[in-house]
Design a protein around this motif. Structure first.
Motif, PDB file in Angstrom:
ATOM      1  N   LEU A  49      -1.654   4.595  -4.322  1.00 56.66           N
ATOM      2  CA  LEU A  49      -2.003   3.197  -4.569  1.00 56.66           C
ATOM      3  C   LEU A  49      -3.288   2.928  -3.808  1.00 56.66           C
ATOM      4  CD1 LEU A  49       1.476   1.455  -4.216  1.00 56.66           C
ATOM      5  CD2 LEU A  49      -0.006   1.304  -6.226  1.00 56.66           C
ATOM      6  N   LYS A  50      -4.413   2.942  -4.531  1.00 57.82           N
ATOM      7  CA  LYS A  50      -5.712   2.774  -3.893  1.00 57.82           C
ATOM      8  C   LYS A  50      -6.252   1.368  -4.097  1.00 57.82           C
ATOM      9  CE  LYS A  50      -7.157   7.607  -4.131  1.00 57.82           C
ATOM     10  NZ  LYS A  50      -8.266   8.528  -4.482  1.00 57.82           N
ATOM     11  N   SER A  51      -7.177   0.987  -3.231  1.00 63.01           N
ATOM     12  CA  SER A  51      -7.843  -0.325  -3.313  1.00 63.01           C
ATOM     13  C   SER A  51      -6.822  -1.448  -3.412  1.00 63.01           C
ATOM     14  CB  SER A  51      -8.793  -0.364  -4.517  1.00 63.01           C
ATOM     15  OG  SER A  51      -9.782   0.633  -4.412  1.00 63.01           O
ATOM     16  N   ILE A  52      -5.909  -1.459  -2.450  1.00 64.62           N
ATOM     17  CA  ILE A  52      -4.901  -2.513  -2.378  1.00 64.62           C
ATOM     18  C   ILE A  52      -4.955  -3.150  -0.994  1.00 64.62           C
ATOM     19  CG2 ILE A  52      -3.363  -1.385  -4.041  1.00 64.62           C
ATOM     20  CD1 ILE A  52      -1.630  -0.552  -1.596  1.00 64.62           C
ATOM     21  N   ALA A  53      -4.188  -4.201  -0.818  1.00 65.57           N
ATOM     22  CA  ALA A  53      -3.948  -4.782   0.494  1.00 65.57           C
ATOM     23  C   ALA A  53      -2.459  -5.061   0.597  1.00 65.57           C
ATOM     24  CB  ALA A  53      -4.752  -6.062   0.691  1.00 65.57           C
ATOM     25  N   MET A  54      -1.938  -5.071   1.794  1.00 66.67           N
ATOM     26  CA  MET A  54      -0.505  -5.346   1.951  1.00 66.67           C
ATOM     27  C   MET A  54      -0.219  -5.950   3.311  1.00 66.67           C
ATOM     28  SD  MET A  54       1.360  -1.655   2.716  1.00 66.67           S
ATOM     29  CE  MET A  54       1.135  -1.012   1.084  1.00 66.67           C
ATOM     30  N   ALA A  55       0.925  -6.599   3.398  1.00 63.24           N
ATOM     31  CA  ALA A  55       1.400  -7.164   4.656  1.00 63.24           C
ATOM     32  C   ALA A  55       2.858  -7.556   4.504  1.00 63.24           C
ATOM     33  CB  ALA A  55       0.580  -8.381   5.064  1.00 63.24           C
ATOM     34  N   PRO A  56       3.639  -7.466   5.576  1.00 62.99           N
ATOM     35  CA  PRO A  56       4.977  -8.063   5.551  1.00 62.99           C
ATOM     36  C   PRO A  56       4.854  -9.577   5.408  1.00 62.99           C
ATOM     37  CG  PRO A  56       4.710  -6.577   7.421  1.00 62.99           C
ATOM     38  CD  PRO A  56       3.345  -6.815   6.858  1.00 62.99           C
ATOM     39  N   GLU A  57       5.931 -10.213   5.017  1.00 63.59           N
ATOM     40  CA  GLU A  57       5.914 -11.673   4.872  1.00 63.59           C
ATOM     41  C   GLU A  57       5.515 -12.327   6.193  1.00 63.59           C
ATOM     42  OE1 GLU A  57       9.812 -12.685   3.331  1.00 63.59           O
ATOM     43  OE2 GLU A  57       8.973 -12.827   1.308  1.00 63.59           O
ATOM     44  N   GLY A  58       4.582 -13.278   6.113  1.00 64.49           N
ATOM     45  CA  GLY A  58       4.151 -14.017   7.293  1.00 64.49           C
ATOM     46  C   GLY A  58       2.961 -13.430   8.015  1.00 64.49           C
ATOM     47  N   PHE A  59       2.407 -12.311   7.513  1.00 62.76           N
ATOM     48  CA  PHE A  59       1.261 -11.681   8.158  1.00 62.76           C
ATOM     49  C   PHE A  59       0.073 -11.629   7.205  1.00 62.76           C
ATOM     50  CE2 PHE A  59       4.844 -10.208  10.598  1.00 62.76           C
ATOM     51  CZ  PHE A  59       4.374 -10.169  11.903  1.00 62.76           C
ATOM     52  N   GLU A  60      -1.128 -11.509   7.783  1.00 66.50           N
ATOM     53  CA  GLU A  60      -2.348 -11.454   6.987  1.00 66.50           C
ATOM     54  C   GLU A  60      -2.518 -10.067   6.369  1.00 66.50           C
ATOM     55  OE1 GLU A  60      -7.172 -12.165   7.602  1.00 66.50           O
ATOM     56  OE2 GLU A  60      -5.737 -12.715   9.176  1.00 66.50           O
ATOM     57  N   MET A  61      -2.965 -10.046   5.123  1.00 66.09           N
ATOM     58  CA  MET A  61      -3.122  -8.798   4.386  1.00 66.09           C
ATOM     59  C   MET A  61      -4.156  -7.887   5.044  1.00 66.09           C
ATOM     60  SD  MET A  61      -1.358  -8.582   1.398  1.00 66.09           S
ATOM     61  CE  MET A  61      -0.452  -9.633   0.234  1.00 66.09           C
ATOM     62  N   ARG A  62      -3.900  -6.565   4.987  1.00 67.76           N
ATOM     63  CA  ARG A  62      -4.867  -5.556   5.389  1.00 67.76           C
ATOM     64  C   ARG A  62      -5.138  -4.644   4.198  1.00 67.76           C
ATOM     65  NH1 ARG A  62      -2.313  -3.267  11.072  1.00 67.76           N
ATOM     66  NH2 ARG A  62      -2.256  -5.249  12.214  1.00 67.76           N
ATOM     67  N   ARG A  63      -6.381  -4.232   4.061  1.00 64.78           N
ATOM     68  CA  ARG A  63      -6.756  -3.349   2.956  1.00 64.78           C
ATOM     69  C   ARG A  63      -6.568  -1.879   3.328  1.00 64.78           C
ATOM     70  NH1 ARG A  63     -11.796  -5.276  -0.736  1.00 64.78           N
ATOM     71  NH2 ARG A  63     -11.505  -7.531  -0.627  1.00 64.78           N
ATOM     72  N   GLY A  64      -6.381  -1.063   2.309  1.00 66.69           N
ATOM     73  CA  GLY A  64      -6.242   0.365   2.512  1.00 66.69           C
ATOM     74  C   GLY A  64      -5.590   1.001   1.311  1.00 66.69           C
ATOM     75  N   GLU A  65      -4.844   2.071   1.570  1.00 69.31           N
ATOM     76  CA  GLU A  65      -4.129   2.737   0.489  1.00 69.31           C
ATOM     77  C   GLU A  65      -2.871   3.394   1.035  1.00 69.31           C
ATOM     78  OE1 GLU A  65      -6.018   6.994  -0.288  1.00 69.31           O
ATOM     79  OE2 GLU A  65      -7.550   5.410  -0.414  1.00 69.31           O
ATOM     80  N   CYS A  66      -1.963   3.704   0.136  1.00 72.11           N
ATOM     81  CA  CYS A  66      -0.744   4.419   0.502  1.00 72.11           C
ATOM     82  C   CYS A  66      -0.308   5.251  -0.698  1.00 72.11           C
ATOM     83  CB  CYS A  66       0.347   3.460   0.975  1.00 72.11           C
ATOM     84  SG  CYS A  66       0.966   2.338  -0.287  1.00 72.11           S
ATOM     85  N   MET A  67       0.834   5.910  -0.554  1.00 70.52           N
ATOM     86  CA  MET A  67       1.309   6.818  -1.581  1.00 70.52           C
ATOM     87  C   MET A  67       2.719   6.426  -2.015  1.00 70.52           C
ATOM     88  SD  MET A  67       0.502   9.739  -3.189  1.00 70.52           S
ATOM     89  CE  MET A  67      -0.672  10.588  -2.124  1.00 70.52           C
ATOM     90  N   VAL A  68       2.951   6.442  -3.331  1.00 68.19           N
ATOM     91  CA  VAL A  68       4.300   6.256  -3.848  1.00 68.19           C
ATOM     92  C   VAL A  68       5.043   7.580  -3.721  1.00 68.19           C
ATOM     93  CG1 VAL A  68       5.668   5.810  -5.922  1.00 68.19           C
ATOM     94  CG2 VAL A  68       3.647   4.427  -5.446  1.00 68.19           C
TER      95      VAL A  68
END
Length: 431
Positions: free
Chosen positions: A220-239
């Motif tokens: 999963l490239k060119s995404i951002a993520m965060a747990p609920e209540g936190f500001e998003m961070r950009r990066g990538e991860c793998m399914v």
């Protein structure tokens, strides 16, 4: 560093990882006689493994931002960094003949992108300083008179030392020597140890069989993520077949793990009450919600406008691909996490593209994690990292109750803690 020491004081360092070797170097430079004992056939095994992908030594960001990466333990780790910070680490590597450079992400790497040359140069310097390294020596605790008990290839060994530095690692990657067996030995001596938990590890999601088979192993490239209540961070991860792995999710692992354990904290990480054996079993007590932005470079209004455009006879996959560049695993993730009816409402679908809730139901086992949370509690240590319950015994590295994200923070703090413990031993011995 001086060559062979003639000091009357002997110090035993248990553990030949970065923290232990740094403590040994500091002690030898201060004039102590130093013996390093390690359970494995060679020292620095986890260090070498970390270097397979290009050894990330430290990070070049400003000191305040660097310290903040240690979350709830920033106050405890900051004094270590005052003795040995990112800049000091780069100077130290340079003295070993290892040039470093700053990558585009701000991370610092050896120019050769390998750990082995640094470790070889380091061990040569330690040998020249008189440090004796004993491999295949497994620490088993103390004799009644305080002597160290070790198992060696030739049988049981008893060693006496004027001071001891324990640098035995956390509880992950047991095959490389960090198995957490020290926890019981210290608890028997009245030392408080927070339960060991996985840090910087993968998380488990309840994927459907179709999604797991179709998309496992895809990034999963060119995404951002965060747990609920936190500001998003950009990066990538793998399914993966059962969840998500990779750098971006590792950055949130403490917060997500806390949510799984039902821990509400102002800052993420450290000090959990949990008794399960997590070495080979996924951590799974509750659920955590991870929000993923599949289009972090576009605002919500733009995404809605594109989703709402007439698609005619085209499928949603074709429509989202042509209008927003969403293809493959990203569209698959939308279908996996949303009810089918969401695709009938552009507003709901557009909102999900910008903030898709993914339910996580567990964390991969401790032994698979990059590092460990929990360990020797700080209220049982003085500022020199000496155990209050065991005068003359110091602790360093990952076996202490702190954690850090990947990016060079973990290694820097491990080395810094070894420097602090080594200096603490010298003060205690009066060297």
């Amino acid at each position: 560093m001086s060559s062979m020491s003639k000091s009357p004081y002997s110090v035993a360092v248990i553990g030949g990882g970065p923290a232990g070797l740094m403590a040994a170097e500091t002690l030898a430079a201060g004039g102590a006689r130093v013996d390093v004992y390690d359970a494995m056939p060679s020292v620095g095994r986890k260090f070498l493994l970390a270097g397979r992908g290009g050894l990330n030594l430290t990070h070049s960001e400003l000191a305040a931002a660097f310290r903040s990466r240690f979350g709830a333990r920033a106050a405890q780790v900051s004094p270590w960094l005052a003795q040995f910070d990112a800049q000091a680490l780069r100077r130290w590597a340079d003295e070993l003949g290892i040039e470093t450079f700053i990558g585009s992400s701000g991370r610092v790497f050896p120019t050769e992108m390998k750990a082995a040359p640094l470790l070889r140069a380091w061990l040569q310097r330690l040998r020249a300083a008189g440090v004796n390294v004993h491999t295949r020596h497994v620490w088993r605790g103390w004799a009644g008179d305080g002597a160290l008990l070790l198992d060696a290839p030739g049988g049981a060994v008893v060693r006496r030392a004027d001071a001891v530095v324990l640098a035995l690692g956390g509880g992950s990657w047991a095959r490389l020597g960090s198995n957490g067996a020290w926890k019981t030995l210290l608890e028997q001596k009245g030392v408080g140890v927070a339960p060991l938990l996985p840090a910087n590890g993968g998380f488990v999601a309840d994927w459907s069989p179709y999604f797991a088979e179709r998309f496992a192993g895809q990034p999963l490239k060119s995404i951002a993520m965060a747990p609920e209540g936190f500001e998003m961070r950009r990066g990538e991860c793998m399914v993966t077949a059962d969840g998500l792995e990779g750098g971006l999710i590792y950055a949130w692992s403490a917060c997500l793990r806390d949510a799984l354990l039902g821990k509400a904290r102002g800052q993420c990480g450290t000090g959990h009450e949990h008794s399960a054996n997590l070495r080979d079993t996924p951590l799974a007590e509750g659920a955590a919600v991870l929000n993923i932005d599949l289009q972090p470079g576009r605002d919500a209004a733009y995404v809605l406008a594109e989703v709402a455009r007439p698609r005619g006879a085209r499928s949603w996959s074709s429509h989202l691909g042509s209008r927003l560049g969403l293809h493959g695993v990203k569209v698959g993730l939308l279908r996996e996490c949303l009810p089918r009816t969401a695709f009938e409402h552009p507003e709901i679908l557009a909102r999900a593209i910008k903030c898709l809730p993914v339910r996580l139901v567990g964390m991969r086992p401790l032994d698979e994690a990059i590092s460990t949370a929990g360990g020797v509690q700080f209220d049982g240590l003085n500022d020199d990292l000496m155990l209050r319950a065991l005068p003359g015994v110091f602790c360093a590295g990952e076996m202490l109750d702190w954690e850090a994200p990947t990016g060079g923070y973990l290694l820097t703090a491990c080395l810094a803690s070894g420097r602090v413990a080594g200096n603490g031993v010298m003060r205690w011995l009066g060297l």
